[in-house]
Design an enzyme around this catalytic site. Sequence first.
Site, PDB file in Angstrom:
ATOM      1  N   GLU A 106      34.863  40.238  39.806  1.00 41.75           N
ATOM      2  CA  GLU A 106      35.026  41.526  39.121  1.00 41.75           C
ATOM      3  C   GLU A 106      33.890  41.826  38.139  1.00 41.75           C
ATOM      4  O   GLU A 106      34.105  41.933  36.930  1.00 41.75           O
ATOM      5  CB  GLU A 106      36.376  41.591  38.421  1.00 41.75           C
ATOM      6  CG  GLU A 106      37.548  41.560  39.385  1.00 41.75           C
ATOM      7  CD  GLU A 106      38.891  41.871  38.726  1.00 41.75           C
ATOM      8  OE1 GLU A 106      38.916  42.121  37.502  1.00 41.75           O
ATOM      9  OE2 GLU A 106      39.906  41.868  39.434  1.00 41.75           O
ATOM     10  N   GLU A 127      42.591  39.165  45.067  1.00 37.54           N
ATOM     11  CA  GLU A 127      43.600  39.306  44.020  1.00 37.54           C
ATOM     12  C   GLU A 127      44.449  40.537  44.314  1.00 37.54           C
ATOM     13  O   GLU A 127      43.934  41.571  44.741  1.00 37.54           O
ATOM     14  CB  GLU A 127      42.989  39.478  42.623  1.00 37.54           C
ATOM     15  CG  GLU A 127      42.370  38.240  42.022  1.00 37.54           C
ATOM     16  CD  GLU A 127      41.894  38.490  40.589  1.00 37.54           C
ATOM     17  OE1 GLU A 127      42.478  39.360  39.888  1.00 37.54           O
ATOM     18  OE2 GLU A 127      40.939  37.824  40.183  1.00 37.54           O
TER      19      GLU A 127
END
Length: 463
Positions: free
Chosen positions: A164, A350
């Site tokens: 991320e 995720e």
Amino acid sequence: MSEFPQGFIWGAANAAYQVEGAVAEDGRAPSIWDVFSHEPGKVFRGDNGDIASDQYHRLDGDLDLMAETGLKLFRFSTAWSRVMPDGTGAVNRKGLDYYERMVDGLLARGITPMLTLYHWDLPQALQDRGGWGNRDIAKHFADYVGIVNERLGDRVGYWCTVNEPWCTAFLGHRDGTFAPGLRNEALAIRVVHHQLLAHAFGTERLCTEGTKGKIGLALNLVSEHPASDDPRDVAASRRQDGIENRIFLDPLFKGRYPQDLVEFYEPHTDFSFVADGDLERISRPIDYLGVNYYESHLTKAHPSDPRKASFTYPGARRTAMRIGINPEGLLDVLTRVRREYTKTPILITENGLAFSDYVDPNGEINDTDRIEYWQEHLSALGAAIAAGVDVRGYIAWSFLDNFEWQAGYSVRYGMVFVDYGTQQRKLKASAKWYKTVTATNGAGIPDWKKTQKEREPAVLSPA
């Protein structure tokens, strides 16, 4: 759907600073999150990761729980400052010993290790030298990758270079809500590039030195749409999509930054930090693209400032983090990536639900909202696969309850409940449900069309 494709991988994940604890043991040095979380007012109620879920001392028991839950893959991260306390130079062998125990323990239980090399916990020693704003960090990262690969590269099934990068760049360097807590938009854009460059350098190091595992990175992609047909909202949504998605996808798969975004940021930066050859290195093919999916946005233009915008979440339901629940956004993100960018295999690295879980008077944790959330998103994932998207696996976030960054311990993402006072673990209803999913390869997940109905807003934070 009847079941997922043969060989589909079912896993779960946690990250080092969120679960390990032992922040000053066996040679580990401070990271930016150690420093940031101890600054007053930065984290809910002053919480920090000093102890977290104490996995450093409870690893074997947690590995047994992973096997009990039926995981086929576990995604974890190595803490850079546990491996190389100063970020460069001396290697902490005790730190590598711990991660070797992790890898070997997973393999002994039939679980594939997926190793994330950077999950936001930069050594503070590197931050003191400019952190992600300093181009040299890409070379330091490659050296760190080489050290980890030298010890573990023959046993790691999947490498994730950077997790991320949007959060590190924009939350950490533009908004100041994540470590290192800076507020400089021009710096944030430079940090985007240096993370992508670190990914490229790290990938090159793994390939040059030889590694067994497949290599990729994880992007938190957003399903982004305008709030209305108003041209101002459409333009604002396009800019937001550039900041959320295209600023990473374009350089990775098209070898360039989006021109509209370059022009938008010209008052702040001229992109002179992009050196000759950088984008060619960044756009080198990867083995898989990791997609972390949590959010969908409906963006509306600011009434008076064309550079600003705001967004709302579609639908009525919210998580404990006040994020809107929209499983259709996962289908939107995946089909868009395949249509506009790449046919590279995808892993959902995720996807999960924050909730205020508790042990009820019968001693159970009935997180049925999380089960419903995962069912809906897996249904959407099945629809994406049916539409031709090459998705190879699903990694639930998260395995253990953990320190949730600026929210501290106020919310829980895990399928395993952690009593932070006693560090006792207890399987939630979702862990037992997920075990049936892994055992049957997703058989019994509802067909996507059957999930397309509006539900009552059942997932809310307490008043």
